[in-house]
Design an enzyme around this catalytic site. Structure first.
Site, PDB file in Angstrom:
ATOM      1  N   GLY A  15       0.724  -1.244  -0.604  1.00 22.09           N
ATOM      2  CA  GLY A  15       0.030  -0.085  -0.276  1.00 22.09           C
ATOM      3  C   GLY A  15       0.510   1.584   0.043  1.00 22.09           C
ATOM      4  N   THR A  16       2.226   1.448  -0.951  1.00 20.65           N
ATOM      5  CA  THR A  16       2.931   2.391  -0.995  1.00 20.65           C
ATOM      6  C   THR A  16       1.958   3.319  -1.744  1.00 20.65           C
ATOM      7  OG1 THR A  16       4.354   1.999  -3.092  1.00 20.65           O
ATOM      8  CG2 THR A  16       4.810   1.973  -0.474  1.00 20.65           C
ATOM      9  N   ASN A  17       1.395   3.149  -2.291  1.00 20.89           N
ATOM     10  CA  ASN A  17       0.503   3.902  -3.254  1.00 20.89           C
ATOM     11  C   ASN A  17      -0.744   5.047  -2.639  1.00 20.89           C
ATOM     12  OD1 ASN A  17       1.859   4.154  -6.488  1.00 20.89           O
ATOM     13  ND2 ASN A  17       2.138   2.454  -5.476  1.00 20.89           N
ATOM     14  N   MET A  93      -3.577  -6.604  -7.006  1.00 22.11           N
ATOM     15  CA  MET A  93      -3.196  -7.852  -8.365  1.00 22.11           C
ATOM     16  C   MET A  93      -4.680  -9.198  -8.390  1.00 22.11           C
ATOM     17  SD  MET A  93      -0.397  -6.481  -8.619  1.00 22.11           S
ATOM     18  CE  MET A  93       0.536  -5.968  -7.417  1.00 22.11           C
ATOM     19  N   ILE A  95      -7.825  -9.528 -11.824  1.00 29.95           N
ATOM     20  CA  ILE A  95      -8.050  -9.121 -13.374  1.00 29.95           C
ATOM     21  C   ILE A  95      -9.748  -8.526 -12.993  1.00 29.95           C
ATOM     22  CG2 ILE A  95      -8.673  -9.614 -15.445  1.00 29.95           C
ATOM     23  CD1 ILE A  95      -5.971  -9.324 -15.357  1.00 29.95           C
ATOM     24  N   LEU A  96     -10.247  -7.906 -13.521  1.00 37.94           N
ATOM     25  CA  LEU A  96     -11.415  -7.494 -13.085  1.00 37.94           C
ATOM     26  C   LEU A  96     -12.391  -7.398 -14.590  1.00 37.94           C
ATOM     27  CD1 LEU A  96     -12.064  -3.983 -11.472  1.00 37.94           C
ATOM     28  CD2 LEU A  96     -12.332  -6.223 -10.689  1.00 37.94           C
ATOM     29  N   ASN A 110      -6.005   2.728 -12.507  1.00 40.67           N
ATOM     30  CA  ASN A 110      -4.346   2.106 -12.085  1.00 40.67           C
ATOM     31  C   ASN A 110      -3.938   2.479 -12.326  1.00 40.67           C
ATOM     32  OD1 ASN A 110      -3.519  -0.527 -11.263  1.00 40.67           O
ATOM     33  ND2 ASN A 110      -2.983  -0.835 -13.633  1.00 40.67           N
ATOM     34  N   HIS A 112       0.441   1.122 -12.855  1.00 42.16           N
ATOM     35  CA  HIS A 112       1.285   0.456 -13.808  1.00 42.16           C
ATOM     36  C   HIS A 112       2.805   0.862 -13.708  1.00 42.16           C
ATOM     37  CE1 HIS A 112       1.953  -3.437 -15.689  1.00 42.16           C
ATOM     38  NE2 HIS A 112       2.839  -2.673 -16.253  1.00 42.16           N
TER      39      HIS A 112
HETATM   40  C1  GAR Z   1       3.175  -0.873  -7.302  1.00 40.28           C
HETATM   41  O1  GAR Z   1       4.832  -0.959  -7.659  1.00 40.28           O
HETATM   42  C2  GAR Z   1       2.572  -0.849  -8.624  1.00 40.28           C
HETATM   43  O2  GAR Z   1       2.642  -0.267  -9.754  1.00 40.28           O
HETATM   44  C3  GAR Z   1       2.257  -2.358  -8.783  1.00 40.28           C
HETATM   45  O3  GAR Z   1       2.609  -3.327  -7.874  1.00 40.28           O
HETATM   46  C4  GAR Z   1       2.903  -2.250  -7.063  1.00 40.28           C
HETATM   47  C5  GAR Z   1       2.378  -2.063  -5.615  1.00 40.28           C
HETATM   48  O4  GAR Z   1       3.171  -1.536  -4.538  1.00 40.28           O
HETATM   49  N1  GAR Z   1       1.094  -2.921 -10.076  1.00 40.28           N
HETATM   50  C6  GAR Z   1       1.233  -3.600 -10.306  1.00 40.28           C
HETATM   51  O5  GAR Z   1       1.988  -4.293 -11.263  1.00 40.28           O
HETATM   52  C7  GAR Z   1      -0.496  -3.718 -11.749  1.00 40.28           C
HETATM   53  N2  GAR Z   1      -0.404  -4.496 -12.986  1.00 40.28           N
HETATM   54  P1  GAR Z   1       2.578  -1.190  -3.111  1.00 40.28           P
HETATM   55  O6  GAR Z   1       1.143  -1.681  -2.656  1.00 40.28           O
HETATM   56  O7  GAR Z   1       3.405  -0.151  -1.776  1.00 40.28           O
HETATM   57  O8  GAR Z   1       0.991   0.520  -4.051  1.00 40.28           O
END
Ligand code: GAR
Length: 203
Positions: A15-17, A93, A95-96, A110, A112
């Site tokens: 969940g850093t994003n 993670m 797919i919808l 989203n 990516h």
């Molecule tokens: C992030 O790098 C995000 O871009 C990627 O997973 C990580 C989640 O990190 N998402 C994908 O690859 C989706 N196709 P987070 O949980 O720390 O935000």
């Protein structure tokens, strides 16, 4: 903002994003939106703790043992009970289906970790994306925020930011830099942009 757009964030992991969005809100920069719920498909995901610490309601909807339709019904119940108008996939993670993405057309975004159309689509997620970029030998990578449709990573691009690859990069070091330099910046900024567009009736 009097009536901010209600935003739900879907997560699966660290969940850093999500944290980047929470911090953006705390700094008063999410002017057109408000996070109303964080939903995880994984029990115990650290993202849930980040949400609770920020006093955001949370929910867990598990995919295991359910059909795709049952899983999405569970998600929709949680989204509707929170009145969510815009959905952010922040390291979600799963797919919808087309049914789901059609229901929320132009309302799901989203992040990516590559410059789409490189290193994207089914099977490209998380650290794998950076492994593939290094394997290929590209000199520049980055992150993309896009609308979500039925094609994995195939929806209209909202924002992108490039990140230079260094000779000594490992998938882990590259992942960290792409997050810091690109994802954590363009995801909150794109969310504000999309919420503003919804308010203005542009989408
Ligand atoms: C992030 O790098 C995000 O871009 C990627 O997973 C990580 C989640 O990190 N998402 C994908 O690859 C989706 N196709 P987070 O949980 O720390 O935000």
């Amino acid at each position: 903002m009097k009536n901010p757009i209600k935003v739900a964030v879907l997560v699966s992991g660290g969940g850093t994003n999500l944290q980047a969005i929470i911090d953006f809100c705390a700094e008063g920069k999410l002017e057109s939106g408000k996070i109303v719920k964080v939903i995880s498909n994984k029990e115990g995901a650290y993202a849930l703790k980040r949400a609770s610490d920020a006093e955001i309601p949370t929910a867990v909807v598990i995919k295991k043992g359910k059909t795709q339709a049952e899983f999405e019904k569970g998600l929709i119940e949680e989204l509707e009970s929170a009145g969510a108008q815009v959905i952010v996939l922040a390291g979600f993670m799963c797919i919808l289906s087309k049914d789901f993405t059609d229901r929320y057309k132009d309302r799901i975004i989203n992040v990516h970790p590559s410059l789409i159309p490189s290193f994207c689509g089914e099977g490209f997620y998380g650290l794998k994306v950076h492994e593939k970029a290094l394997e290929y030998g590209v000199k520049v990578t980055g992150a993309t925020v896009h609308f979500v449709n039925e094609v994995p990573d195939g929806g209209k691009i909202i924002m992108q930011k490039a990140v230079k690859i260094k000779d000594k990069d490992t998938p882990e070091s590259l992942q960290k830099r792409v997050m810091q330099e690109a994802e954590w910046k363009i995801l909150p900024a794109s969310l504000e942009l999309v919420c503003k567009m919804v308010i203005k009736g542009e989408i």
